[in-house]
Design a protein around this motif. Structure first.
Motif, PDB file in Angstrom:
ATOM      1  N   ALA A  17       1.768  -0.046  -2.832  1.00 52.86           N
ATOM      2  CA  ALA A  17       2.967   0.955  -3.083  1.00 52.86           C
ATOM      3  C   ALA A  17       2.697   1.957  -2.189  1.00 52.86           C
ATOM      4  O   ALA A  17       3.852   2.707  -1.602  1.00 52.86           O
ATOM      5  CB  ALA A  17       3.203   1.420  -4.379  1.00 52.86           C
ATOM      6  N   ALA A  18       1.411   2.574  -2.070  1.00 55.44           N
ATOM      7  CA  ALA A  18       1.114   3.790  -1.240  1.00 55.44           C
ATOM      8  C   ALA A  18       1.410   3.524   0.302  1.00 55.44           C
ATOM      9  O   ALA A  18       1.867   4.479   1.114  1.00 55.44           O
ATOM     10  CB  ALA A  18      -0.244   4.203  -1.554  1.00 55.44           C
ATOM     11  N   ARG A  19       1.208   2.387   0.702  1.00 56.09           N
ATOM     12  CA  ARG A  19       1.430   1.799   2.016  1.00 56.09           C
ATOM     13  C   ARG A  19       2.733   1.567   2.220  1.00 56.09           C
ATOM     14  O   ARG A  19       3.402   1.680   3.412  1.00 56.09           O
ATOM     15  CB  ARG A  19       0.582   0.549   2.268  1.00 56.09           C
ATOM     16  CG  ARG A  19      -0.942   0.656   2.570  1.00 56.09           C
ATOM     17  CD  ARG A  19      -1.526  -0.754   2.660  1.00 56.09           C
ATOM     18  NE  ARG A  19      -1.094  -1.435   3.693  1.00 56.09           N
ATOM     19  CZ  ARG A  19      -1.323  -2.696   3.543  1.00 56.09           C
ATOM     20  NH1 ARG A  19      -1.947  -3.315   2.469  1.00 56.09           N
ATOM     21  NH2 ARG A  19      -0.815  -3.622   4.438  1.00 56.09           N
ATOM     22  N   GLY A  20       3.570   1.289   1.358  1.00 53.57           N
ATOM     23  CA  GLY A  20       4.996   1.383   1.330  1.00 53.57           C
ATOM     24  C   GLY A  20       5.849   2.395   1.188  1.00 53.57           C
ATOM     25  O   GLY A  20       7.163   2.633   1.741  1.00 53.57           O
ATOM     26  N   TRP A  21       5.130   3.712   0.950  1.00 55.25           N
ATOM     27  CA  TRP A  21       5.948   4.925   0.823  1.00 55.25           C
ATOM     28  C   TRP A  21       4.740   5.887   1.640  1.00 55.25           C
ATOM     29  O   TRP A  21       4.193   6.749   0.758  1.00 55.25           O
ATOM     30  CB  TRP A  21       6.222   5.178  -0.474  1.00 55.25           C
ATOM     31  CG  TRP A  21       6.961   6.603  -0.555  1.00 55.25           C
ATOM     32  CD1 TRP A  21       6.560   7.665  -0.803  1.00 55.25           C
ATOM     33  CD2 TRP A  21       8.779   6.512  -0.555  1.00 55.25           C
ATOM     34  NE1 TRP A  21       7.744   8.732  -0.736  1.00 55.25           N
ATOM     35  CE2 TRP A  21       8.815   7.915  -0.700  1.00 55.25           C
ATOM     36  CE3 TRP A  21       9.555   5.789  -0.491  1.00 55.25           C
ATOM     37  CZ2 TRP A  21      10.092   8.281  -0.713  1.00 55.25           C
ATOM     38  CZ3 TRP A  21      10.934   6.022  -0.618  1.00 55.25           C
ATOM     39  CH2 TRP A  21      11.049   7.626  -0.657  1.00 55.25           C
ATOM     40  N   ARG A  22       4.623   5.934   2.924  1.00 53.65           N
ATOM     41  CA  ARG A  22       3.592   6.785   3.222  1.00 53.65           C
ATOM     42  C   ARG A  22       3.597   8.301   3.487  1.00 53.65           C
ATOM     43  O   ARG A  22       4.845   8.631   3.680  1.00 53.65           O
ATOM     44  CB  ARG A  22       3.238   6.199   4.599  1.00 53.65           C
ATOM     45  CG  ARG A  22       2.869   4.715   4.839  1.00 53.65           C
ATOM     46  CD  ARG A  22       1.312   4.714   4.291  1.00 53.65           C
ATOM     47  NE  ARG A  22       0.438   5.189   5.067  1.00 53.65           N
ATOM     48  CZ  ARG A  22      -0.138   4.723   6.378  1.00 53.65           C
ATOM     49  NH1 ARG A  22       0.095   3.834   6.760  1.00 53.65           N
ATOM     50  NH2 ARG A  22      -1.104   5.804   6.596  1.00 53.65           N
ATOM     51  N   ALA A  23       2.531   8.751   3.287  1.00 52.65           N
ATOM     52  CA  ALA A  23       2.956  10.566   3.509  1.00 52.65           C
ATOM     53  C   ALA A  23       2.513  10.720   4.841  1.00 52.65           C
ATOM     54  O   ALA A  23       2.342   9.731   5.735  1.00 52.65           O
ATOM     55  CB  ALA A  23       1.641  11.053   2.584  1.00 52.65           C
ATOM     56  N   LEU A  24       2.974  11.829   5.414  1.00 58.25           N
ATOM     57  CA  LEU A  24       2.738  12.393   6.770  1.00 58.25           C
ATOM     58  C   LEU A  24       1.358  12.735   7.034  1.00 58.25           C
ATOM     59  O   LEU A  24       1.185  12.367   8.161  1.00 58.25           O
ATOM     60  CB  LEU A  24       3.661  13.331   7.155  1.00 58.25           C
ATOM     61  CG  LEU A  24       5.350  13.243   6.812  1.00 58.25           C
ATOM     62  CD1 LEU A  24       5.867  14.503   7.277  1.00 58.25           C
ATOM     63  CD2 LEU A  24       5.682  11.962   7.473  1.00 58.25           C
ATOM     64  N   GLU A  25       0.499  12.734   6.035  1.00 57.54           N
ATOM     65  CA  GLU A  25      -1.213  13.148   6.311  1.00 57.54           C
ATOM     66  C   GLU A  25      -1.851  12.364   5.058  1.00 57.54           C
ATOM     67  O   GLU A  25      -1.263  12.577   3.806  1.00 57.54           O
ATOM     68  CB  GLU A  25      -1.428  14.498   6.286  1.00 57.54           C
ATOM     69  CG  GLU A  25      -2.706  14.933   6.312  1.00 57.54           C
ATOM     70  CD  GLU A  25      -2.847  16.316   6.496  1.00 57.54           C
ATOM     71  OE1 GLU A  25      -4.362  16.585   6.786  1.00 57.54           O
ATOM     72  OE2 GLU A  25      -2.219  17.182   6.342  1.00 57.54           O
ATOM     73  N   GLU A  26      -2.783  11.664   5.326  1.00 57.48           N
ATOM     74  CA  GLU A  26      -3.562  11.091   4.238  1.00 57.48           C
ATOM     75  C   GLU A  26      -5.018  11.203   4.554  1.00 57.48           C
ATOM     76  O   GLU A  26      -5.302  11.318   5.900  1.00 57.48           O
ATOM     77  CB  GLU A  26      -3.094   9.760   4.017  1.00 57.48           C
ATOM     78  CG  GLU A  26      -1.831   9.398   3.918  1.00 57.48           C
ATOM     79  CD  GLU A  26      -1.301   7.920   3.785  1.00 57.48           C
ATOM     80  OE1 GLU A  26      -2.099   6.869   4.370  1.00 57.48           O
ATOM     81  OE2 GLU A  26      -0.399   7.422   3.515  1.00 57.48           O
ATOM     82  N   ALA A  27      -5.939  11.198   3.554  1.00 57.18           N
ATOM     83  CA  ALA A  27      -7.204  11.689   3.590  1.00 57.18           C
ATOM     84  C   ALA A  27      -7.943  11.033   2.389  1.00 57.18           C
ATOM     85  O   ALA A  27      -7.257  11.048   1.509  1.00 57.18           O
ATOM     86  CB  ALA A  27      -7.664  12.877   3.925  1.00 57.18           C
ATOM     87  N   ASP A  28      -9.088  10.140   2.596  1.00 55.48           N
ATOM     88  CA  ASP A  28      -9.691   9.904   1.303  1.00 55.48           C
ATOM     89  C   ASP A  28     -10.623  11.032   0.658  1.00 55.48           C
ATOM     90  O   ASP A  28     -11.316  11.603   1.717  1.00 55.48           O
ATOM     91  CB  ASP A  28     -10.600   8.791   1.869  1.00 55.48           C
ATOM     92  CG  ASP A  28      -9.852   7.661   2.417  1.00 55.48           C
ATOM     93  OD1 ASP A  28      -8.819   7.457   1.840  1.00 55.48           O
ATOM     94  OD2 ASP A  28     -10.468   6.772   3.352  1.00 55.48           O
ATOM     95  N   LEU A  29     -10.710  10.864  -0.579  1.00 58.19           N
ATOM     96  CA  LEU A  29     -11.685  11.667  -1.316  1.00 58.19           C
ATOM     97  C   LEU A  29     -12.498  10.435  -1.954  1.00 58.19           C
ATOM     98  O   LEU A  29     -12.081  10.157  -3.329  1.00 58.19           O
ATOM     99  CB  LEU A  29     -10.972  12.666  -2.247  1.00 58.19           C
ATOM    100  CG  LEU A  29     -11.760  13.403  -3.063  1.00 58.19           C
ATOM    101  CD1 LEU A  29     -12.598  14.323  -2.205  1.00 58.19           C
ATOM    102  CD2 LEU A  29     -11.120  14.249  -4.124  1.00 58.19           C
ATOM    103  N   GLY A  30     -13.316   9.874  -1.537  1.00 59.34           N
ATOM    104  CA  GLY A  30     -13.970   8.634  -2.277  1.00 59.34           C
ATOM    105  C   GLY A  30     -12.988   7.730  -2.259  1.00 59.34           C
ATOM    106  O   GLY A  30     -12.272   7.310  -1.177  1.00 59.34           O
ATOM    107  N   GLY A  31     -12.875   7.014  -3.317  1.00 57.27           N
ATOM    108  CA  GLY A  31     -11.671   5.974  -3.534  1.00 57.27           C
ATOM    109  C   GLY A  31     -10.423   6.441  -3.841  1.00 57.27           C
ATOM    110  O   GLY A  31      -9.336   5.796  -3.978  1.00 57.27           O
TER     111      GLY A  31
END
Length: 248
Positions: A17-31
């Motif tokens: 679902a996160a890939r289907g509604w993408r933010a303009l900026e994304e970053a990982d915090l661990g998992g």
């Protein structure tokens, strides 16, 4: 009709679902997945709490707070399923307030016959579509178009019954065989005429032609009318999530 697949777990479906509604900026915090989208929608402006953040939970809460503060956004966490209970407790201990439950519903994709309702599908939302989709009853901010079109494989459905504003709109997106339906909006004066059902059917036909096997959508726990409609359409509850935010 798409092929059947084994059901996904809560974390895996939330990542779809996160890939289907993408933010303009994304970053990982661990998992965990930090997301910022100019403040438009909770999903595009919250940390998805799935997996291990790679640090003690109180420190992760502080890291999330800093990340959103640096972008001028109110911090927000999306906490799905029972696996997020420990993290939810950590956010609660920091004073973050809880929103109502959101149900994630799923069903097999059904390639139903076309109805008499004319449903148009387009690769981009035009101005009429954007006017027809009012997020939480409000007009859309300029950043909305970027968020709506940021995911691959999206399609925008609309129903025009006269020369006035669109009667219904919805957005579909196909990710790993899953059709995600969002932004389903029927104009108040056109409700109870089967337009929502017709739009859902058109999106499922579109997805089935492209090999989709399942469909998911989200609905707030308090929206009894929508929940009843989806239940009649064969959707079942997969899991729930809620948002937490620090006091405004």
């Amino acid at each position: 009709m798409g092929q059947k697949r084994s059901p996904l777990g809560v974390g895996d479906l939330e990542r779809v679902a996160a890939r289907g509604w993408r933010a303009l900026e994304e970053a990982d915090l661990g998992g965990w997945l930090l997301r910022a989208g100019g403040g438009f929608t909770g999903r595009a402006n919250s940390v998805l709490v799935v997996g291990d953040p790679g640090m003690p939970l109180p420190a992760a809460v502080e890291a999330v707070t800093r990340w959103y503060a640096e972008r001028g956004l109110r911090p927000c966490a999306q906490l799905p399923g029972v696996q997020s209970r420990a993290a939810a407790a950590a956010f609660a201990a920091a004073g973050w307030e809880r929103d109502e439950d959101v149900l994630v519903l799923t069903a097999p994709v059904a390639a139903t016959p076309a109805t008499s309702v004319p449903v148009e599908l387009a690769a981009e939302p035009d101005d009429a579509w954007l006017a027809g989709y009012r997020h939480r009853g409000a007009a859309l901010p300029p950043v909305a178009r970027q968020v709506l079109t940021s995911a691959e494989g999206a399609v925008f459905a609309s129903v025009r019954l006269d020369d006035g504003p669109l009667a219904a709109v919805a957005r579909g997106v196909l990710t790993d065989g899953w059709l995600g339906v969002t932004a389903l909006t029927v104009a108040e004066e056109h409700r109870r005429r089967g337009l929502g059902t017709a739009v859902m059917a058109a999106l499922q036909r579109w997805a089935a032609e492209r090999g989709a096997h399942s469909v998911y959508l989200q609905v707030t726990a308090g929206n009894a009318a929508a929940r009843a409609l989806y239940r009649r359409s064969g959707f079942i509850e997969h899991h729930r999530y809620h948002y937490r935010r620090p006091p405004a």
